[in-house]
Write a protein that holds these residues in place. Structure first.
Motif, PDB file in Angstrom:
ATOM      1  N   THR A  12      52.125  23.261 -34.923  1.00  0.00           N
ATOM      2  CA  THR A  12      51.275  22.034 -34.426  1.00  0.00           C
ATOM      3  C   THR A  12      52.258  21.056 -33.762  1.00  0.00           C
ATOM      4  N   SER A  13      51.870  20.650 -32.701  1.00  0.00           N
ATOM      5  CA  SER A  13      52.476  19.397 -31.727  1.00  0.00           C
ATOM      6  C   SER A  13      51.806  18.315 -31.856  1.00  0.00           C
ATOM      7  N   LEU A  14      52.596  17.251 -31.930  1.00  0.00           N
ATOM      8  CA  LEU A  14      51.768  15.807 -31.998  1.00  0.00           C
ATOM      9  C   LEU A  14      51.844  15.086 -30.497  1.00  0.00           C
ATOM     10  N   PHE A  15      50.585  15.053 -29.773  1.00  0.00           N
ATOM     11  CA  PHE A  15      50.523  14.499 -28.492  1.00  0.00           C
ATOM     12  C   PHE A  15      50.224  12.876 -28.519  1.00  0.00           C
ATOM     13  N   VAL A  45      56.781  16.719 -30.630  1.00  0.00           N
ATOM     14  CA  VAL A  45      56.183  15.624 -30.114  1.00  0.00           C
ATOM     15  C   VAL A  45      56.373  15.523 -28.606  1.00  0.00           C
ATOM     16  N   ILE A  46      55.314  15.364 -28.171  1.00  0.00           N
ATOM     17  CA  ILE A  46      54.904  14.960 -26.562  1.00  0.00           C
ATOM     18  C   ILE A  46      54.221  13.853 -26.456  1.00  0.00           C
ATOM     19  N   CYS A  47      55.124  13.179 -25.574  1.00  0.00           N
ATOM     20  CA  CYS A  47      54.625  11.997 -25.256  1.00  0.00           C
ATOM     21  C   CYS A  47      54.499  11.620 -23.861  1.00  0.00           C
ATOM     22  N   THR A  48      53.237  11.084 -22.952  1.00  0.00           N
ATOM     23  CA  THR A  48      53.250  10.953 -21.949  1.00  0.00           C
ATOM     24  C   THR A  48      53.081   9.320 -21.566  1.00  0.00           C
ATOM     25  N   ASN A  80      50.533  26.297 -31.385  1.00  0.00           N
ATOM     26  CA  ASN A  80      49.201  26.774 -31.022  1.00  0.00           C
ATOM     27  C   ASN A  80      48.195  25.606 -31.285  1.00  0.00           C
ATOM     28  N   SER A  81      48.519  24.350 -31.813  1.00  0.00           N
ATOM     29  CA  SER A  81      47.678  23.362 -32.283  1.00  0.00           C
ATOM     30  C   SER A  81      48.099  22.089 -31.891  1.00  0.00           C
ATOM     31  N   VAL A  82      47.448  21.197 -31.584  1.00  0.00           N
ATOM     32  CA  VAL A  82      47.772  19.874 -31.318  1.00  0.00           C
ATOM     33  C   VAL A  82      46.904  18.843 -31.937  1.00  0.00           C
ATOM     34  N   VAL A  83      47.942  17.838 -32.294  1.00  0.00           N
ATOM     35  CA  VAL A  83      47.277  16.590 -32.986  1.00  0.00           C
ATOM     36  C   VAL A  83      47.327  15.710 -32.013  1.00  0.00           C
ATOM     37  N   LEU A  84      46.073  14.937 -31.588  1.00  0.00           N
ATOM     38  CA  LEU A  84      45.988  14.152 -30.113  1.00  0.00           C
ATOM     39  C   LEU A  84      45.436  12.752 -30.638  1.00  0.00           C
TER      40      LEU A  84
END
Length: 200
Positions: free
Chosen positions: A17-20, A56-59, A107-111
């Protein structure tokens, strides 16, 4: 990577899982409902993901006009550099490439972030179309109006996203008080999460 049955049901598996973190920028401070609380809850999620060593992905949406990510979010403490975008969805080519090259297991995202009815909703649809499980953190997402926020949550759930809360995500990352990282996660949620006015 195919989802397991547990993931399809809404289980969050930290290693996949990744945090967006979406567009929590300076110019939105005065217009987004419960902005300080949304940022505070997103910071808790960020801390938890760092404890669990999750990507972690930040935009940032058009930072030239809307300013940088607010320092209260805390990405600077972990050396996280935001991806810049102009489209509403976070799913720009650079983000997909970063995940594929560095975190192919995700394959999973916490948004979480803003605005719920625009960037969060469109990110959700893009991720679902790509086969990701999506967990929208209700008390870490907001819009300029509560009406937009509420109906975006309903539409996202109908599309297949899992609706959740900040503390539920954090405690779920361990799943057991015997987990070696549980005490670190427990410290993050020792005080209740700030209220974000969500009543339905």
């Amino acid at each position: 990577m195919a989802l397991t049955k547990g993931q399809a049901l809404g289980r969050i598996i930290a290693k996949n899982t990744s945090l967006f973190l979406c567009d929590m920028q300076e110019k939105f401070k005065t217009s987004i409902k419960y902005f300080p609380e949304i940022v505070a809850n997103s910071n808790r999620l960020l801390q938890a993901c760092m404890v669990m060593k999750m990507p972690v992905i930040c935009t940032e949406q058009y930072p030239k006009g809307l300013g940088p990510t607010v320092p209260e979010l805390g990405i600077q403490n972990y050396g996280i550099l935001p991806f810049q975008k102009t489209q509403f969805s976070m799913c720009i080519e650079d983000v997909y490439k970063h995940l594929k090259d560095n975190h192919p297991e995700v394959n999973s995202v916490v948004l979480c972030g803003i605005e719920t009815h625009a960037c969060i909703y469109m990110t959700t649809l893009d991720l679902l179309e790509k086969g990701f499980a999506v967990h929208i953190v209700a008390d870490a997402c907001s819009s300029r109006t509560m009406t937009d926020r509420m109906y975006a949550f309903k539409a996202a759930k109908a599309a297949g996203a899992h609706m959740t809360t900040c503390e539920r995500v954090i405690l779920g990352l361990a799943g057991d008080s015997k987990h070696p990282k549980f005490k670190d996660l427990q410290k993050i949620v020792w005080e209740p999460c700030p209220d974000t006015g969500l009543t339905k």
